[in-house]
Design an enzyme around this catalytic site. Structure first.
Site, mmCIF file in Angstrom:
data_model
loop_
_atom_site.group_PDB
_atom_site.id
_atom_site.type_symbol
_atom_site.label_atom_id
_atom_site.label_comp_id
_atom_site.label_asym_id
_atom_site.label_seq_id
_atom_site.Cartn_x
_atom_site.Cartn_y
_atom_site.Cartn_z
ATOM 1 N N GLY A 159 43.856 40.628 33.284
ATOM 2 C CA GLY A 159 42.974 39.488 33.491
ATOM 3 C C GLY A 159 41.792 39.899 34.344
ATOM 4 O O GLY A 159 41.826 40.921 35.031
ATOM 5 N N GLU A 193 50.919 44.271 39.497
ATOM 6 C CA GLU A 193 50.425 43.110 40.249
ATOM 7 C C GLU A 193 50.806 43.090 41.724
ATOM 8 O O GLU A 193 50.087 42.492 42.531
ATOM 9 C CB GLU A 193 50.906 41.819 39.578
ATOM 10 N N GLY A 237 47.493 41.535 31.961
ATOM 11 C CA GLY A 237 47.189 40.680 30.818
ATOM 12 C C GLY A 237 47.166 41.414 29.494
ATOM 13 O O GLY A 237 47.414 40.816 28.441
ATOM 14 N N ASP A 296 53.023 38.644 35.714
ATOM 15 C CA ASP A 296 53.043 37.367 35.011
ATOM 16 C C ASP A 296 52.914 37.606 33.502
ATOM 17 O O ASP A 296 53.450 38.583 32.995
ATOM 18 C CB ASP A 296 51.971 36.427 35.575
#
Length: 365
Positions: free
Chosen positions: A72, A143, A120, A151
Site C-alpha cells: 500500500g 509490516e 498489499g 494485513d
C-alpha cells in the site's frame, strides 16, 4: 498536454483479462484509485462470458515485469492519518474487499509476482489460483517494521504456513526469494524472468477453450518443485511456537550462539514491540478463522492502529515517519521494549470498533 498514463492498465486480449500495475516510480504501490480500478475490472469480468481467466503483472522503470507491487502507499497513510483524511478508512475497507474478491474469484486468476511483492502486493496475489515467482521475486509481509501488522489477509495466509513458520514470517518480516516462497507454500511455480514476456503474449494469442486451459498452459511453463527450506524448521517451531513474545525472545536468547537465532533476535529487537505482541495474537486467532472473518478482524485492527492513539502518536504513523518520511530509521516505539507491553495494550486492538451489523466488511461471505 498529454494526459498521464493510467496507474492500472486493463485490457482483454483474446479471451483473457490482462491487468498491468503501472506506477513504476512507486514500485506499483497501491493507491485508492488503483484498488478501485482493480475491483471494477474483476467485477466486470466475473460476469463476462468473453473473459475466461485473468492475469496480473507489474512494470518497472525499464518496462513490463521486474516489479510486482511494493504494498500500500504508506506515504499516503502517513499524510491521511495526520490530516484526518476519511479516504484512509475507504482505502482499507476497499482493499480488503478486493483481497476477498480475489481469493473467492470464480475464474482462474494468475499472479506474476516478478520482482518486489510485499504487503498489499501479497494481498492481490496470495488469493490467486496460480502464484508465479521468478529469480527476481522478493516476497514479504514486513509490516512490524512500520508499526503495523501483516494485513490484506496476512493473518489468513500466513497462519496456514506449516508449523509456526507463519509467526516467524509475520513477526520478523523476513524477505523470501522466489524459490524460498515455494518452500513456504506462498507460491505455486517458478519461471525464469526472461521467459515472462513471451508467456504473457501467448495468453492473448492462444485460442483457449476455457479458463482451466489457460491455467494449465501457464503451469506447463513452471517448475513447481520446492527446494529444501532455507530456515531451520525445528528451531522456527521451537521458538515461534512459544506462548508469548517474551517467551519467543527468551527461547532465541537461549540459543543465541546459533547464527539464525542471533540474527532473528536482532531483527525482533528492531521491530515495534507493541505490534509484535498484536501480530502474534493476530496469527494465532486467524488460524481458526475463515477468510472473511480474518479480514473483518484485520479491518478492526487497522482502525485501532490509526485511532487508538491518533495522529502522530499512532505507532504506525511513527513507524512510517522513520522509514519513509524522515528516513532516520530511528522509530520511537511506544512502549520502547518488548518487556513493557501489557496484555491490556494488546487487548485494546482486538476490541471491535463497530457493532457487527455496522462493520464496513459485514457483507463479505
Amino acid at each position: 498536454m498529454s494526459s498521464p498514463e493510467p496507474t492500472v492498465i486493463v485490457e482483454v486480449q483474446g479471451r483473457v483479462g490482462l491487468i498491468t500495475l503501472n506506477r513504476p516510480k512507486a514500485l506499483n504501490a497501491l493507491s485508492l484509485e488503483m484498488i478501485r480500478a482493480l475491483g471494477a475490472a474483476l467485477i466486470a469480468w466475473r460476469e463476462d462470458p468473453g473473459v475466461i481467466a485473468v492475469a496480473i503483472r507489474g512494470v518497472n522503470k525499464e518496462g513490463p515485469f521486474g516489479a510486482f507491487c511494493a504494498g500500500g502507499d504508506i506515504r499516503f497513510f502517513h499524510q491521511a492519518a495526520l490530516a484526518g483524511n476519511p479516504e484512509l478508512e475507504d482505502f482499507f475497507t476497499e482493499e480488503y474487499a478486493l483481497n476477498h474478491l480475489i481469493h473467492t474469484y470464480p475464474k482462474p486468476y494468475i499472479a506474476f509476482m516478478d520482482g518486489i511483492c510485499m504487503g498489499g502486493g501479497m494481498g492481490i496475489s496470495q488469493g490467486a489460483s496460480l502464484r508465479v515467482v521468478t529469480e527476481r521475486s522478493k516476497l514479504a509481509m514486513p509490516e512490524t517494521n512500520i508499526g503495523l501488522f501483516p494485513d490484506v489477509g496476512g493473518g489468513y495466509f500466513l497462519s496456514r504456513c506449516s508449523g509456526h513458520l507463519g509467526e516467524y514470517l509475520a513477526l520478523t518480516g523476513r524477505v523470501l526469494q522466489g524459490r524460498e516462497a515455494l518452500s513456504a507454500g506462498l507460491a505455486d511455480g517458478h519461471i525464469e524472468a526472461q521467459r515472462l514476456p513471451n508467456l504473457w503474449a501467448s495468453l492473448g494469442s492462444t485460442p483457449f477453450e476455457n479458463g482451466e486451459a489457460v491455467q494449465r498452459w501457464v503451469e506447463s511453463h513452471l517448475q513447481s518443485a520446492a527446494p529444501a527450506a532455507p530456515w531451520p524448521m525445528a528451531q522456527v517451531n521451537a521458538a515461534f511456537g512459544q506462548a508469548s513474545v517474551p517467551a519467543i525472545v527468551a527461547a532465541l536468547e537461549a540459543a543465541a550462539s546459533d547464527a539464525w537465532a542471533a540474527e532473528t533476535l536482532a531483527t525482533l529487537r528492531q521491530r515495534s514491540p507493541l505490534m509484535l505482541h498484536v501480530v502474534l495474537e493476530q496469527i494465532r486467532r486467524a488460524r481458526g478463522m475463515g477468510l472473511a472473518d480474518d479480514l473483518r478482524m484485520e479491518r478492526n485492527l487497522v482502525r485501532r492502529c490509526f485511532h487508538l492513539r491518533p495522529g502522530a502518536a499512532s505507532e504506525t504513523v511513527e513507524g512510517i515517519r522513520a522509514l519513509a518520511v524522515d528516513k532516520d530509521h530511528s522509530p520511537r516505539w511506544n512502549p520502547a521494549r518488548i518487556e513493557d507491553v501489557s496484555p491490556e495494550h494488546v487487548a485494546a486492538f482486538f476490541e471491535p470498533p463497530w457493532p457487527a451489523f455496522a462493520h464496513p466488511l459485514r457483507a463479505l461471505g
